[in-house]
Write a protein that holds these residues in place. Structure first.
Motif, PDB file in Angstrom:
ATOM      1  N   ASP A 243       8.200 -23.836 -55.541  1.00  0.00           N
ATOM      2  CA  ASP A 243       8.692 -22.288 -55.533  1.00  0.00           C
ATOM      3  C   ASP A 243       9.027 -21.876 -54.205  1.00  0.00           C
ATOM      4  OD1 ASP A 243       5.480 -21.290 -56.881  1.00  0.00           O
ATOM      5  OD2 ASP A 243       4.392 -21.121 -55.532  1.00  0.00           O
ATOM      6  N   LEU A 244       8.614 -22.642 -53.345  1.00  0.00           N
ATOM      7  CA  LEU A 244      10.399 -22.307 -52.563  1.00  0.00           C
ATOM      8  C   LEU A 244      11.223 -22.949 -52.938  1.00  0.00           C
ATOM      9  CD1 LEU A 244       8.662 -22.389 -48.744  1.00  0.00           C
ATOM     10  CD2 LEU A 244       9.149 -20.624 -49.937  1.00  0.00           C
ATOM     11  N   PHE A 245      10.842 -24.249 -53.353  1.00  0.00           N
ATOM     12  CA  PHE A 245      12.777 -24.587 -53.305  1.00  0.00           C
ATOM     13  C   PHE A 245      13.531 -24.419 -55.303  1.00  0.00           C
ATOM     14  CE2 PHE A 245       9.993 -27.190 -50.004  1.00  0.00           C
ATOM     15  CZ  PHE A 245      10.996 -26.779 -48.440  1.00  0.00           C
ATOM     16  N   ASN A 254      13.075 -31.115 -66.486  1.00  0.00           N
ATOM     17  CA  ASN A 254      14.158 -30.572 -66.070  1.00  0.00           C
ATOM     18  C   ASN A 254      14.283 -30.944 -64.457  1.00  0.00           C
ATOM     19  OD1 ASN A 254      15.959 -28.657 -65.133  1.00  0.00           O
ATOM     20  ND2 ASN A 254      15.009 -27.106 -65.042  1.00  0.00           N
ATOM     21  N   ARG A 255      14.726 -31.712 -63.962  1.00  0.00           N
ATOM     22  CA  ARG A 255      15.070 -32.066 -62.858  1.00  0.00           C
ATOM     23  C   ARG A 255      15.733 -30.812 -61.557  1.00  0.00           C
ATOM     24  NH1 ARG A 255      19.006 -35.850 -60.937  1.00  0.00           N
ATOM     25  NH2 ARG A 255      20.152 -35.735 -61.838  1.00  0.00           N
ATOM     26  N   MET A 256      16.049 -30.305 -62.268  1.00  0.00           N
ATOM     27  CA  MET A 256      17.538 -29.655 -61.687  1.00  0.00           C
ATOM     28  C   MET A 256      16.591 -28.176 -61.357  1.00  0.00           C
ATOM     29  SD  MET A 256      20.142 -31.059 -62.016  1.00  0.00           S
ATOM     30  CE  MET A 256      21.915 -29.680 -61.550  1.00  0.00           C
ATOM     31  N   PRO A 257      17.034 -27.455 -60.071  1.00  0.00           N
ATOM     32  CA  PRO A 257      16.960 -26.671 -59.645  1.00  0.00           C
ATOM     33  C   PRO A 257      16.996 -25.323 -60.387  1.00  0.00           C
ATOM     34  CG  PRO A 257      18.288 -27.202 -58.255  1.00  0.00           C
ATOM     35  CD  PRO A 257      18.554 -27.915 -58.943  1.00  0.00           C
ATOM     36  N   VAL A 258      16.341 -23.885 -60.710  1.00  0.00           N
ATOM     37  CA  VAL A 258      15.877 -23.025 -60.942  1.00  0.00           C
ATOM     38  C   VAL A 258      16.871 -21.784 -60.694  1.00  0.00           C
ATOM     39  CG1 VAL A 258      15.006 -23.557 -63.294  1.00  0.00           C
ATOM     40  CG2 VAL A 258      13.838 -22.596 -61.169  1.00  0.00           C
ATOM     41  N   GLY A 259      17.141 -22.399 -59.167  1.00  0.00           N
ATOM     42  CA  GLY A 259      17.809 -20.904 -59.108  1.00  0.00           C
ATOM     43  C   GLY A 259      17.959 -21.250 -57.267  1.00  0.00           C
ATOM     44  N   GLU A 260      17.989 -20.575 -56.162  1.00  0.00           N
ATOM     45  CA  GLU A 260      19.326 -20.903 -55.146  1.00  0.00           C
ATOM     46  C   GLU A 260      17.796 -20.763 -53.827  1.00  0.00           C
ATOM     47  OE1 GLU A 260      22.191 -22.718 -54.192  1.00  0.00           O
ATOM     48  OE2 GLU A 260      22.321 -22.006 -55.785  1.00  0.00           O
ATOM     49  N   ILE A 261      17.869 -21.274 -52.898  1.00  0.00           N
ATOM     50  CA  ILE A 261      16.485 -21.583 -51.737  1.00  0.00           C
ATOM     51  C   ILE A 261      17.034 -20.594 -50.791  1.00  0.00           C
ATOM     52  CG2 ILE A 261      15.811 -22.841 -49.966  1.00  0.00           C
ATOM     53  CD1 ILE A 261      16.632 -25.426 -51.625  1.00  0.00           C
ATOM     54  N   ASP A 262      16.096 -19.737 -50.909  1.00  0.00           N
ATOM     55  CA  ASP A 262      15.911 -18.484 -50.151  1.00  0.00           C
ATOM     56  C   ASP A 262      15.578 -18.658 -48.033  1.00  0.00           C
ATOM     57  OD1 ASP A 262      15.716 -16.059 -48.308  1.00  0.00           O
ATOM     58  OD2 ASP A 262      15.258 -14.743 -50.081  1.00  0.00           O
ATOM     59  N   LEU A 263      16.681 -19.182 -47.329  1.00  0.00           N
ATOM     60  CA  LEU A 263      16.592 -19.406 -46.491  1.00  0.00           C
ATOM     61  C   LEU A 263      15.615 -18.435 -44.643  1.00  0.00           C
ATOM     62  CD1 LEU A 263      19.550 -21.648 -44.938  1.00  0.00           C
ATOM     63  CD2 LEU A 263      17.465 -22.481 -45.576  1.00  0.00           C
ATOM     64  N   ASP A 264      15.966 -17.625 -45.671  1.00  0.00           N
ATOM     65  CA  ASP A 264      15.094 -16.300 -44.891  1.00  0.00           C
ATOM     66  C   ASP A 264      13.255 -16.583 -45.169  1.00  0.00           C
ATOM     67  OD1 ASP A 264      17.087 -15.641 -43.344  1.00  0.00           O
ATOM     68  OD2 ASP A 264      17.318 -13.462 -44.887  1.00  0.00           O
ATOM     69  N   GLU A 265      13.294 -15.993 -46.752  1.00  0.00           N
ATOM     70  CA  GLU A 265      11.766 -16.830 -47.176  1.00  0.00           C
ATOM     71  C   GLU A 265      11.531 -18.060 -46.814  1.00  0.00           C
ATOM     72  OE1 GLU A 265       9.649 -17.031 -51.587  1.00  0.00           O
ATOM     73  OE2 GLU A 265      11.509 -18.094 -51.300  1.00  0.00           O
ATOM     74  N   VAL A 266      11.981 -19.244 -46.499  1.00  0.00           N
ATOM     75  CA  VAL A 266      11.080 -20.799 -46.480  1.00  0.00           C
ATOM     76  C   VAL A 266      11.196 -20.640 -44.912  1.00  0.00           C
ATOM     77  CG1 VAL A 266      11.972 -22.588 -45.217  1.00  0.00           C
ATOM     78  CG2 VAL A 266      12.649 -21.439 -47.695  1.00  0.00           C
ATOM     79  N   HIS A 267      11.470 -19.656 -43.775  1.00  0.00           N
ATOM     80  CA  HIS A 267      10.979 -19.514 -42.887  1.00  0.00           C
ATOM     81  C   HIS A 267       9.662 -18.750 -42.467  1.00  0.00           C
ATOM     82  CE1 HIS A 267      15.241 -21.225 -41.347  1.00  0.00           C
ATOM     83  NE2 HIS A 267      15.321 -22.014 -40.572  1.00  0.00           N
ATOM     84  N   ALA A 268      10.035 -17.845 -43.242  1.00  0.00           N
ATOM     85  CA  ALA A 268       8.638 -16.559 -43.028  1.00  0.00           C
ATOM     86  C   ALA A 268       7.652 -17.741 -43.797  1.00  0.00           C
ATOM     87  CB  ALA A 268       8.609 -15.325 -44.161  1.00  0.00           C
ATOM     88  N   LYS A 269       8.051 -18.658 -44.754  1.00  0.00           N
ATOM     89  CA  LYS A 269       6.404 -19.202 -45.100  1.00  0.00           C
ATOM     90  C   LYS A 269       6.313 -19.550 -44.310  1.00  0.00           C
ATOM     91  CE  LYS A 269       6.845 -16.239 -49.546  1.00  0.00           C
ATOM     92  NZ  LYS A 269       7.130 -16.184 -51.384  1.00  0.00           N
ATOM     93  N   LEU A 270       7.157 -20.001 -44.133  1.00  0.00           N
ATOM     94  CA  LEU A 270       6.511 -21.508 -44.005  1.00  0.00           C
ATOM     95  C   LEU A 270       6.521 -21.411 -41.960  1.00  0.00           C
ATOM     96  CD1 LEU A 270       8.208 -24.304 -45.468  1.00  0.00           C
ATOM     97  CD2 LEU A 270       6.764 -23.582 -46.264  1.00  0.00           C
ATOM     98  N   GLY A 271       6.841 -20.728 -40.667  1.00  0.00           N
ATOM     99  CA  GLY A 271       6.440 -20.594 -39.516  1.00  0.00           C
ATOM    100  C   GLY A 271       5.430 -20.456 -39.772  1.00  0.00           C
ATOM    101  N   ASP A 272       4.515 -20.330 -39.903  1.00  0.00           N
ATOM    102  CA  ASP A 272       3.065 -19.396 -39.721  1.00  0.00           C
ATOM    103  C   ASP A 272       2.091 -20.530 -38.868  1.00  0.00           C
ATOM    104  OD1 ASP A 272       2.962 -17.544 -41.207  1.00  0.00           O
ATOM    105  OD2 ASP A 272       2.734 -18.307 -42.814  1.00  0.00           O
TER     106      ASP A 272
END
Length: 272
Positions: A243-245, A254-272
């Motif tokens: 989901d995050l990456f 399909n080894r390639m990502p299907v979208g760009e990583i949202d850094l703000d989302e990563v920090h919000a969801k992994l910063g708990d």
């Protein structure tokens, strides 16, 4: 807790959170080269000088100071969960390690006994049913991650989000997270954003795949290893990574990502 798994250039230009099985040997060598104009002679994981590493007591102060002040560019690198867990299996379970022994001593005999895994004999070079053994390994990986038995989860197959989160939870912030699958673009963006003591020409940098040759060659395409059940297990273990990456859970081919990583989302969801 500090910043486990964190490496920093001695010039304090870059801070990197290591994620196992995600080009970490190449990234470490690039960081070393950017400071010293030469590569480390050997496996960069063994280096005790030329890079600041959290595993070394005398690096704690400098790394903590730089990360908390956010005075250097902080980054990490991720990889498709399907190819990453497959690589872990062939390298760590089937392969003979650089010390000439099996990974973690009694781990492989335990897997043979409890999960019926085959690894290609004593030297890892014999014929065996790679698909059946890998799927049994996935059961073991899930057991270690979900229930911490028959052992604690290993860093090579525990979720990337778990590694990446420790840096955030303890006060760090990433400037860039890029994909192993588009390595040159991602690493170039990091290098473009910093002033390094020595210029790095990525086109001339070899790939330092320290695990290559440890184990048997993969005999089938990635998708052949994942049936419905094993896809379910992979999703159970790595849902957050998909989901995050932005990797494609539905299609292991399909080894390639299907979208760009949202850094703000990563920090919000992994910063708990």
């Amino acid at each position: 807790m500090g910043f486990p798994g964190t490496w920093m250039t001695t010039s304090e230009t870059m801070v990197y959170r290591v994620v196992p099985k995600c080009a970490c040997s190449t990234i470490g060598q690039i960081m070393h080269f950017s400071d010293h104009g030469r590569f480390y002679d050997g496996d960069i994981h063994d280096a005790t000088e030329g890079l600041r590493k959290w595993a070394q007591e005398d690096s704690h102060g400098p790394i903590e100071r730089v990360v908390r002040a956010h005075s250097a560019l902080a980054f990490t690198c991720v990889r498709n969960p399907y190819t990453r867990v497959l690589s872990s299996f062939f390298d760590k379970i089937c392969g003979i390690q650089r010390n000439g022994k099996r990974y973690r001593g009694q781990l492989v005999p335990l897997l043979i006994q409890k999960y019926g895994i085959e690894v290609g004999g004593e030297d890892g070079k014999g014929e065996f049913d790679q698909i059946a053994s890998f799927r049994r390994f996935l059961l073991f990986a899930r057991d270690t991650i979900r229930w911490k038995r028959p052992m604690e989860p290993d860093i090579h197959w525990s979720a990337m989000s778990g590694h990446i989160s420790t840096f955030i939870v303890n006060g760090g912030r990433y400037d860039k997270i890029f994909f192993t699958e588009t390595f040159n673009d991602g690493m170039q963006a990091v290098l473009d954003a910093v002033e390094t003591p020595h210029p790095v020409n990525l086109a001339q940098i070899p790939r330092f795949n320290e695990s290559e040759g440890h184990g048997p060659k993969r005999a089938h395409p990635v998708e052949a290893y994942f049936d419905d059940l094993s896809m379910h297990l992979v999703y159970e273990i790595y849902k957050r990574d998909f989901d995050l990456f932005r990797y494609d859970f539905e299609n292991p081919a399909n080894r390639m990502p299907v979208g760009e990583i949202d850094l703000d989302e990563v920090h919000a969801k992994l910063g708990d």
